[in-house]
Write a protein that holds these residues in place. Structure first.
Motif, short mmCIF file in Angstrom:
data_model
loop_
_atom_site.label_atom_id
_atom_site.label_comp_id
_atom_site.label_asym_id
_atom_site.label_seq_id
_atom_site.Cartn_x
_atom_site.Cartn_y
_atom_site.Cartn_z
N MET A 66 -1.61 4.53 -2.30
CA MET A 66 -0.42 3.69 -2.25
C MET A 66 -0.25 2.89 -3.53
O MET A 66 0.85 2.69 -4.00
N GLY A 67 -1.36 2.43 -4.07
CA GLY A 67 -1.33 1.65 -5.30
C GLY A 67 -2.51 0.73 -5.37
O GLY A 67 -3.52 0.93 -4.68
N LYS A 68 -2.36 -0.30 -6.19
CA LYS A 68 -3.43 -1.29 -6.39
C LYS A 68 -2.90 -2.66 -6.07
O LYS A 68 -1.72 -2.94 -6.30
N ILE A 69 -3.78 -3.51 -5.57
CA ILE A 69 -3.44 -4.92 -5.46
C ILE A 69 -4.10 -5.59 -6.65
O ILE A 69 -5.31 -5.51 -6.83
N GLU A 70 -3.25 -6.20 -7.47
CA GLU A 70 -3.68 -6.93 -8.66
C GLU A 70 -3.11 -8.32 -8.56
O GLU A 70 -1.89 -8.48 -8.42
N GLY A 71 -3.97 -9.32 -8.67
CA GLY A 71 -3.50 -10.69 -8.51
C GLY A 71 -2.90 -10.84 -7.13
O GLY A 71 -3.56 -10.59 -6.13
N SER A 72 -1.64 -11.18 -7.06
CA SER A 72 -0.99 -11.35 -5.76
C SER A 72 0.16 -10.35 -5.59
O SER A 72 1.15 -10.65 -4.94
N GLU A 73 -0.01 -9.15 -6.18
CA GLU A 73 1.06 -8.15 -6.12
C GLU A 73 0.51 -6.76 -5.78
O GLU A 73 -0.61 -6.43 -6.16
N VAL A 74 1.34 -5.98 -5.10
CA VAL A 74 1.06 -4.56 -4.94
C VAL A 74 1.70 -3.87 -6.14
O VAL A 74 2.90 -4.01 -6.39
N VAL A 75 0.88 -3.15 -6.90
CA VAL A 75 1.37 -2.33 -8.00
C VAL A 75 1.37 -0.91 -7.46
O VAL A 75 0.33 -0.29 -7.27
N TRP A 76 2.54 -0.41 -7.16
CA TRP A 76 2.69 0.86 -6.47
C TRP A 76 2.27 2.03 -7.33
O TRP A 76 2.47 2.03 -8.54
N ASP A 77 1.70 3.05 -6.70
CA ASP A 77 1.38 4.29 -7.38
C ASP A 77 2.67 4.85 -7.98
O ASP A 77 3.76 4.70 -7.40
N SER A 78 2.57 5.52 -9.11
CA SER A 78 3.76 6.03 -9.81
C SER A 78 4.56 7.01 -8.97
O SER A 78 5.76 7.20 -9.19
N LEU A 79 3.95 7.62 -7.98
CA LEU A 79 4.64 8.54 -7.08
C LEU A 79 5.82 7.85 -6.38
O LEU A 79 6.83 8.48 -6.10
N PHE A 80 5.69 6.54 -6.12
CA PHE A 80 6.70 5.83 -5.34
C PHE A 80 7.84 5.26 -6.18
O PHE A 80 8.91 5.00 -5.66
N ASN A 81 7.62 5.00 -7.46
CA ASN A 81 8.66 4.48 -8.31
C ASN A 81 9.26 3.17 -7.78
O ASN A 81 10.48 2.97 -7.81
N SER A 83 9.16 -1.18 -7.77
CA SER A 83 8.74 -2.35 -8.55
C SER A 83 7.56 -2.99 -7.84
O SER A 83 7.33 -2.75 -6.65
N ARG A 84 6.86 -3.84 -8.54
CA ARG A 84 5.75 -4.58 -7.92
C ARG A 84 6.26 -5.39 -6.73
O ARG A 84 7.38 -5.90 -6.77
N SER A 85 5.42 -5.49 -5.71
CA SER A 85 5.79 -6.27 -4.53
C SER A 85 4.85 -7.47 -4.40
O SER A 85 3.65 -7.31 -4.21
N PRO A 86 5.39 -8.69 -4.53
CA PRO A 86 4.56 -9.88 -4.36
C PRO A 86 4.04 -9.98 -2.92
O PRO A 86 4.77 -9.70 -1.97
N LEU A 87 2.77 -10.38 -2.79
CA LEU A 87 2.17 -10.61 -1.48
C LEU A 87 2.16 -12.10 -1.20
O LEU A 87 1.94 -12.91 -2.10
N ARG A 88 2.37 -12.45 0.07
CA ARG A 88 2.32 -13.84 0.50
C ARG A 88 1.36 -13.95 1.68
O ARG A 88 1.36 -13.10 2.57
N LEU A 89 0.57 -15.00 1.67
CA LEU A 89 -0.32 -15.29 2.78
C LEU A 89 0.49 -16.07 3.81
O LEU A 89 1.06 -17.11 3.51
N VAL A 90 0.57 -15.56 5.05
CA VAL A 90 1.38 -16.22 6.08
C VAL A 90 0.54 -16.66 7.28
O VAL A 90 1.07 -17.26 8.20
N GLY A 91 -0.74 -16.37 7.25
CA GLY A 91 -1.64 -16.78 8.33
C GLY A 91 -3.06 -16.55 7.89
O GLY A 91 -3.31 -16.04 6.80
N PRO A 92 -4.03 -16.92 8.75
CA PRO A 92 -5.43 -16.78 8.38
C PRO A 92 -5.82 -15.36 7.94
O PRO A 92 -6.59 -15.19 7.02
N ARG A 93 -5.29 -14.34 8.59
CA ARG A 93 -5.58 -12.95 8.23
C ARG A 93 -4.30 -12.14 8.19
O ARG A 93 -4.28 -10.96 8.51
N LEU A 94 -3.23 -12.78 7.77
CA LEU A 94 -1.92 -12.13 7.79
C LEU A 94 -1.22 -12.29 6.45
O LEU A 94 -1.09 -13.41 5.94
N ILE A 95 -0.79 -11.14 5.88
CA ILE A 95 -0.05 -11.16 4.62
C ILE A 95 1.30 -10.50 4.86
O ILE A 95 1.49 -9.80 5.86
N GLU A 96 2.23 -10.73 3.93
CA GLU A 96 3.51 -10.04 4.01
C GLU A 96 4.02 -9.74 2.61
O GLU A 96 3.62 -10.37 1.63
#
Length: 129
Positions: A66-81, A83-96
């Motif tokens: 799928m890609g790599k998580i770098e910092g607070s973003e998903v850097v998608w594999d080139s197959l998907f084309n 843009s980077r998707s920022p990740l947000r922490l929304v709970g103790p074990r929940l991201i969006e």
């Protein structure tokens, strides 16, 4: 004046009698330390729960990268084309993240392999190094 050096090159890449001399250890260590400090400074701005997600992620079902998580973003594999998707922490074990106008949430599941169980049912597994 004084001692003459029969060498070609610069301080960074000295050649003495045809042999390339590597940089001194203290230069190599300083460059490595600077990179590590820069990474740590960047991580200070990222929640520790997201920092621990760093790495390459594949789907558990079919092994698609799928890609790599770098910092607070998903850097998608080139197959998907995508843009980077920022990740947000929304709970103790929940991201969006937002992707193509839709918000997707994932539960972080820690076991033998770190997994992200997404709200659409897809499961990503972090690859071991």
């Amino acid at each position: 004046m004084g001692n003459a050096c029969e060498c070609e090159g610069t301080n960074e890449n000295e050649v003495l009698h045809g042999v390339v001399r590597p940089p001194p250890d203290d230069v190599v260590q300083a460059v490595g330390a600077a990179a590590a400090m820069k990474e740590k400074a960047y991580d200070l701005n990222v929640a520790p729960e997201i920092v621990k997600l760093r790495g390459t992620w594949k789907t558990e079902n079919d092994g698609q990268t799928m890609g790599k998580i770098e910092g607070s973003e998903v850097v998608w594999d080139s197959l998907f084309n995508y843009s980077r998707s920022p990740l947000r922490l929304v709970g103790p074990r929940l991201i969006e993240m937002e992707l193509m106008g839709q918000v997707h949430q994932a539960e972080v599941v820690e076991s033998d392999v770190l997994r992200l169980v997404w709200s659409d049912g897809e499961i990503w597994a972090r690859q071991r190094y």
